[in-house]
Design an enzyme around this catalytic site. Structure first.
Site, mmCIF file in Angstrom:
data_model
loop_
_atom_site.group_PDB
_atom_site.id
_atom_site.type_symbol
_atom_site.label_atom_id
_atom_site.label_comp_id
_atom_site.label_asym_id
_atom_site.label_seq_id
_atom_site.Cartn_x
_atom_site.Cartn_y
_atom_site.Cartn_z
ATOM 1 N N PHE A 13 -7.788 -19.674 -21.067
ATOM 2 C CA PHE A 13 -8.864 -19.967 -22.015
ATOM 3 C C PHE A 13 -9.444 -21.344 -21.724
ATOM 4 C CE2 PHE A 13 -10.277 -21.898 -26.053
ATOM 5 C CZ PHE A 13 -11.241 -20.971 -26.432
ATOM 6 N N GLY A 14 -10.766 -21.407 -21.527
ATOM 7 C CA GLY A 14 -11.442 -22.683 -21.277
ATOM 8 C C GLY A 14 -12.331 -23.069 -22.439
ATOM 9 N N TYR A 15 -12.319 -24.349 -22.793
ATOM 10 C CA TYR A 15 -13.147 -24.825 -23.910
ATOM 11 C C TYR A 15 -13.984 -26.041 -23.515
ATOM 12 C CZ TYR A 15 -9.441 -28.236 -24.037
ATOM 13 O OH TYR A 15 -8.563 -29.233 -23.663
ATOM 14 N N GLY A 16 -13.810 -26.518 -22.282
ATOM 15 C CA GLY A 16 -14.589 -27.673 -21.795
ATOM 16 C C GLY A 16 -15.333 -27.258 -20.547
ATOM 17 N N SER A 17 -15.091 -27.965 -19.448
ATOM 18 C CA SER A 17 -15.811 -27.634 -18.208
ATOM 19 C C SER A 17 -15.483 -26.215 -17.733
ATOM 20 C CB SER A 17 -15.466 -28.640 -17.105
ATOM 21 O OG SER A 17 -14.110 -28.530 -16.726
ATOM 22 N N GLU A 92 -6.980 -30.546 -13.681
ATOM 23 C CA GLU A 92 -6.767 -31.085 -15.028
ATOM 24 C C GLU A 92 -5.673 -32.172 -15.039
ATOM 25 O OE1 GLU A 92 -8.812 -30.128 -17.384
ATOM 26 O OE2 GLU A 92 -9.717 -28.486 -16.274
HETATM 27 C C1 SIN Z 1 -11.080 -26.853 -20.394
HETATM 28 O O1 SIN Z 1 -12.233 -26.765 -19.981
HETATM 29 O O2 SIN Z 1 -10.531 -25.871 -20.939
HETATM 30 C C2 SIN Z 1 -10.263 -28.090 -20.217
HETATM 31 C C3 SIN Z 1 -11.007 -29.372 -20.347
HETATM 32 C C4 SIN Z 1 -12.027 -29.644 -19.276
HETATM 33 O O3 SIN Z 1 -11.734 -29.460 -18.089
HETATM 34 O O4 SIN Z 1 -13.161 -30.025 -19.609
#
Ligand code: SIN
Length: 185
Positions: A13-17, A92
């Protein structure tokens, strides 16, 4: 991923990039959400969107009762999982660690099982953690930061746009985007 059941496809699950640039092989992707976490620009970035001495601000998750964090979920094939996690651990490495949590998809009936997903989270104990700040102060830090992955402001604007695309509304991200657009307009 110490405690994942080996030999089966698994959700990341991704929430940022990771919402707009997964850059790893996956079987399929679906917008989804996790519960009990709020997205915040509280993590410092010295390797992607800033440099040592002038860190940028990127998102992490902070526990918040009743919160829902929307993002993009990617299903990774069992045989690719180890290699994908190696790539993600490297990407990360600026303070994030793996966490397993339940993943929800829109339209799920109550009672349907929620699959497990892996998410990268930067806790307050990592050396790059910056913590809360006034949104204007966050915006001014974002405006002044840039790193190997590009300007910090681009990260914020791309995240806001990617969330809009999947119909997710995140007031914290939208408010920061508005300040940045106001300042550049
Ligand atoms: C993410 O995207 O889930 C982790 C944070 C990031 O890499 O911005």
């Amino acid at each position: 991923m110490a405690n994942a059941a080996p030999g089966r496809d698994f959700w990341v699950f991704g929430y940022g990039s990771l919402v707009w640039r997964p850059a790893f092989p996956h079987l399929r992707q679906r917008p989804g959400y996790i519960e009990g976490w709020a997205r915040r620009f509280w993590q410092g970035s010295t390797d992607h969107r800033g440099v040592p001495g002038r860190p940028g601000r990127v998102v992490t998750l902070v526990p918040e009762a009743g919160a829902r964090c929307w993002g993009m979920a990617y299903e990774v094939a069992a045989e690719r999982l180890a290699a994908v996690l190696e790539v993600l651990d490297h990407r990360e490495k600026g303070g994030y660690e793996q966490l397993r949590t339940s993943l929800h998809f829109p339209g799920r009936e109550s009672g349907d099982p929620a699959p497990d997903a892996l998410v990268y989270i930067a806790t307050a104990s990592n050396p790059n953690y910056l913590g809360p700040a006034d949104l204007e102060a966050i915006a001014s830090q974002v405006r002044g930061a840039s790193g190997p992955s590009g300007p910090n402001s681009e990260y914020v604007l791309r995240l806001a746009s990617a969330l809009r695309t999947i119909g997710a509304r995140d007031e914290h991200v939208l408010a920061l985007e508005a300040i940045l657009l106001r300042a550049s307009g």
